[in-house]
Design a protein around this motif. Structure first.
Motif, mmCIF file in Angstrom:
data_model
loop_
_atom_site.group_PDB
_atom_site.id
_atom_site.type_symbol
_atom_site.label_atom_id
_atom_site.label_comp_id
_atom_site.label_asym_id
_atom_site.label_seq_id
_atom_site.Cartn_x
_atom_site.Cartn_y
_atom_site.Cartn_z
ATOM 1 N N HIS A 71 8.682 6.900 -3.733
ATOM 2 C CA HIS A 71 7.494 6.456 -2.779
ATOM 3 C C HIS A 71 6.339 5.449 -3.794
ATOM 4 C CE1 HIS A 71 4.081 6.485 0.571
ATOM 5 N NE2 HIS A 71 3.920 6.807 -0.326
ATOM 6 N N CYS A 72 5.612 5.627 -4.775
ATOM 7 C CA CYS A 72 4.579 5.168 -5.802
ATOM 8 C C CYS A 72 5.580 4.118 -6.332
ATOM 9 C CB CYS A 72 5.044 5.808 -6.566
ATOM 10 S SG CYS A 72 3.918 7.942 -6.466
ATOM 11 N N ARG A 73 7.422 3.803 -6.295
ATOM 12 C CA ARG A 73 7.610 2.424 -6.215
ATOM 13 C C ARG A 73 7.185 1.628 -5.721
ATOM 14 N NH1 ARG A 73 13.773 1.518 -6.574
ATOM 15 N NH2 ARG A 73 13.015 1.158 -4.280
ATOM 16 N N GLU A 74 7.276 1.507 -3.945
ATOM 17 C CA GLU A 74 6.605 0.687 -3.202
ATOM 18 C C GLU A 74 4.956 0.454 -2.700
ATOM 19 O OE1 GLU A 74 8.774 -1.170 -0.948
ATOM 20 O OE2 GLU A 74 10.250 -0.343 -1.932
ATOM 21 N N ILE A 75 4.224 1.154 -3.891
ATOM 22 C CA ILE A 75 2.732 1.491 -3.482
ATOM 23 C C ILE A 75 3.204 0.060 -4.654
ATOM 24 C CG2 ILE A 75 1.160 2.486 -4.291
ATOM 25 C CD1 ILE A 75 2.248 5.121 -2.996
ATOM 26 N N ILE A 76 3.891 0.761 -5.851
ATOM 27 C CA ILE A 76 3.239 -0.430 -7.800
ATOM 28 C C ILE A 76 4.216 -1.704 -6.741
ATOM 29 C CG2 ILE A 76 4.777 -1.040 -9.497
ATOM 30 C CD1 ILE A 76 5.188 2.155 -9.645
ATOM 31 N N THR A 77 5.025 -1.482 -6.612
ATOM 32 C CA THR A 77 5.475 -3.417 -5.822
ATOM 33 C C THR A 77 4.160 -3.469 -4.330
ATOM 34 O OG1 THR A 77 7.495 -2.227 -6.103
ATOM 35 C CG2 THR A 77 7.625 -4.677 -4.586
ATOM 36 N N ASP A 78 3.839 -3.336 -3.739
ATOM 37 C CA ASP A 78 1.949 -3.768 -3.125
ATOM 38 C C ASP A 78 1.534 -4.068 -3.718
ATOM 39 O OD1 ASP A 78 4.167 -3.730 -0.816
ATOM 40 O OD2 ASP A 78 3.889 -1.748 -0.359
ATOM 41 N N ALA A 79 1.081 -3.545 -4.972
ATOM 42 C CA ALA A 79 0.020 -3.375 -5.908
ATOM 43 C C ALA A 79 -0.029 -4.734 -6.398
ATOM 44 C CB ALA A 79 -0.482 -1.806 -6.687
ATOM 45 N N ALA A 80 1.279 -5.056 -7.154
ATOM 46 C CA ALA A 80 1.196 -5.848 -7.742
ATOM 47 C C ALA A 80 1.396 -7.018 -7.203
ATOM 48 C CB ALA A 80 2.866 -6.030 -8.250
ATOM 49 N N GLU A 81 1.978 -7.299 -6.059
ATOM 50 C CA GLU A 81 1.899 -8.327 -4.948
ATOM 51 C C GLU A 81 0.279 -8.560 -4.576
ATOM 52 O OE1 GLU A 81 3.593 -10.204 -1.390
ATOM 53 O OE2 GLU A 81 4.646 -8.363 -1.569
ATOM 54 N N LEU A 82 -0.504 -7.681 -4.151
ATOM 55 C CA LEU A 82 -1.238 -8.218 -3.784
ATOM 56 C C LEU A 82 -2.557 -8.770 -4.941
ATOM 57 C CD1 LEU A 82 -3.967 -7.568 -2.069
ATOM 58 C CD2 LEU A 82 -4.138 -5.290 -2.612
ATOM 59 N N ALA A 83 -2.133 -7.906 -6.403
ATOM 60 C CA ALA A 83 -2.935 -8.247 -7.828
ATOM 61 C C ALA A 83 -2.277 -9.705 -7.915
ATOM 62 C CB ALA A 83 -2.423 -7.217 -9.022
ATOM 63 N N ALA A 84 -1.333 -10.334 -8.043
ATOM 64 C CA ALA A 84 -0.747 -11.091 -7.646
ATOM 65 C C ALA A 84 -1.144 -12.408 -7.539
ATOM 66 C CB ALA A 84 1.398 -11.788 -7.943
ATOM 67 N N THR A 85 -1.700 -12.275 -5.940
ATOM 68 C CA THR A 85 -1.927 -13.039 -4.766
ATOM 69 C C THR A 85 -3.383 -13.143 -5.190
ATOM 70 O OG1 THR A 85 -0.585 -11.753 -3.300
ATOM 71 C CG2 THR A 85 -2.489 -13.106 -2.288
ATOM 72 N N LEU A 86 -4.559 -12.350 -5.052
ATOM 73 C CA LEU A 86 -6.327 -11.974 -5.525
ATOM 74 C C LEU A 86 -5.969 -13.185 -6.659
ATOM 75 C CD1 LEU A 86 -6.883 -8.755 -4.790
ATOM 76 C CD2 LEU A 86 -6.957 -10.932 -3.425
ATOM 77 N N ILE A 87 -4.932 -12.952 -8.451
ATOM 78 C CA ILE A 87 -5.043 -13.944 -9.422
ATOM 79 C C ILE A 87 -4.653 -15.236 -8.916
ATOM 80 C CG2 ILE A 87 -3.642 -14.182 -11.288
ATOM 81 C CD1 ILE A 87 -3.571 -11.077 -11.624
ATOM 82 N N LEU A 88 -3.588 -15.510 -8.262
ATOM 83 C CA LEU A 88 -2.949 -16.971 -8.457
ATOM 84 C C LEU A 88 -3.508 -17.773 -6.543
ATOM 85 C CD1 LEU A 88 0.652 -16.020 -8.853
ATOM 86 C CD2 LEU A 88 -0.743 -17.190 -10.010
ATOM 87 N N GLY A 89 -3.682 -17.041 -5.847
ATOM 88 C CA GLY A 89 -5.061 -17.955 -4.927
ATOM 89 C C GLY A 89 -5.878 -18.492 -4.975
ATOM 90 N N ASP A 90 -6.223 -19.168 -3.753
ATOM 91 C CA ASP A 90 -7.268 -19.834 -4.338
ATOM 92 C C ASP A 90 -9.007 -19.002 -4.688
ATOM 93 O OD1 ASP A 90 -9.839 -21.421 -2.927
ATOM 94 O OD2 ASP A 90 -8.902 -22.850 -1.746
#
Length: 189
Positions: free
Chosen positions: A143-162
């Protein structure tokens, strides 16, 4: 590597990091440090260690949320305050940097709001309530691994997006009950 590939690489690395022994916060920050030139030394990963388990297993803000905040801060965070001899003008500019549109709080505010939307909570003790008597069990880890995966994807999107678009997003839930209409960015003090 294009933006989509980089987001996927960060997401996948954070997920694998959990199996390697990193805690939730470390997983997210390390993955970003590996794939994004933040200008920071890798030693900043040390800052994430204490956030695991909602700050040293205390159960407050989920470590994956904290790791995402640290990762996004490594790219979008402030390293100094506005330089202006007029104290009031400097404070007003500092407030605009945070609260304005665009504004930095609009970027960071998305992290807890989006993860709460998906998982129902941002507090570790709430997200993991069913496993608190068996903390090291497999279901909890998955369960925590899924949250980590989603948090990392969100962080990457906020970092790399416009950045202009991301920093102009409407506020989600927040303690100041800020909305987009009528925000006044004036310094206090």
């Amino acid at each position: 590597m294009n933006e989509t590939e980089k987001i996927t690489a960060i997401r996948d690395r954070a997920r694998k990091n959990f199996s390697r022994g990193f805690n939730c916060a470390e997983c997210v920050l390390e993955a970003v440090l590996e794939h994004v030139d933040t200008g920071l030394p890798r030693e900043v990963l040390r800052l994430a260690t204490g956030f695991g388990g909602g700050v040293g297993l205390f159960g407050d803000t989920c470590g994956a949320v904290s790791g995402a905040v640290l990762a996004v801060g490594a790219v979008h965070g402030r390293s100094q305050l506005p330089d202006n001899e007029d104290r009031k003008a400097a404070m007003e500019e500092a407030a605009r940097q945070l609260y304005g549109r665009p504004g930095l709080y609009r970027i960071f505010n998305q992290i807890p709001n989006r993860l709460k939307e998906k998982y129902g909570h941002t507090l570790c003790r709430e997200i993991t309530a069913q496993w608190q008597d068996q903390w090291l069990c497999r279901d909890h880890a998955l369960h925590c691994r899924e949250i980590i995966t989603d948090a990392a994807e969100l962080a990457a999107t906020l970092i790399l997006g416009d950045r202009e678009q991301i920093s102009a997003a409407p506020f989600g839930a927040n303690v100041e009950k800020l909305q987009d209409s009528g925000i006044q960015c004036t310094g206090k003090g």
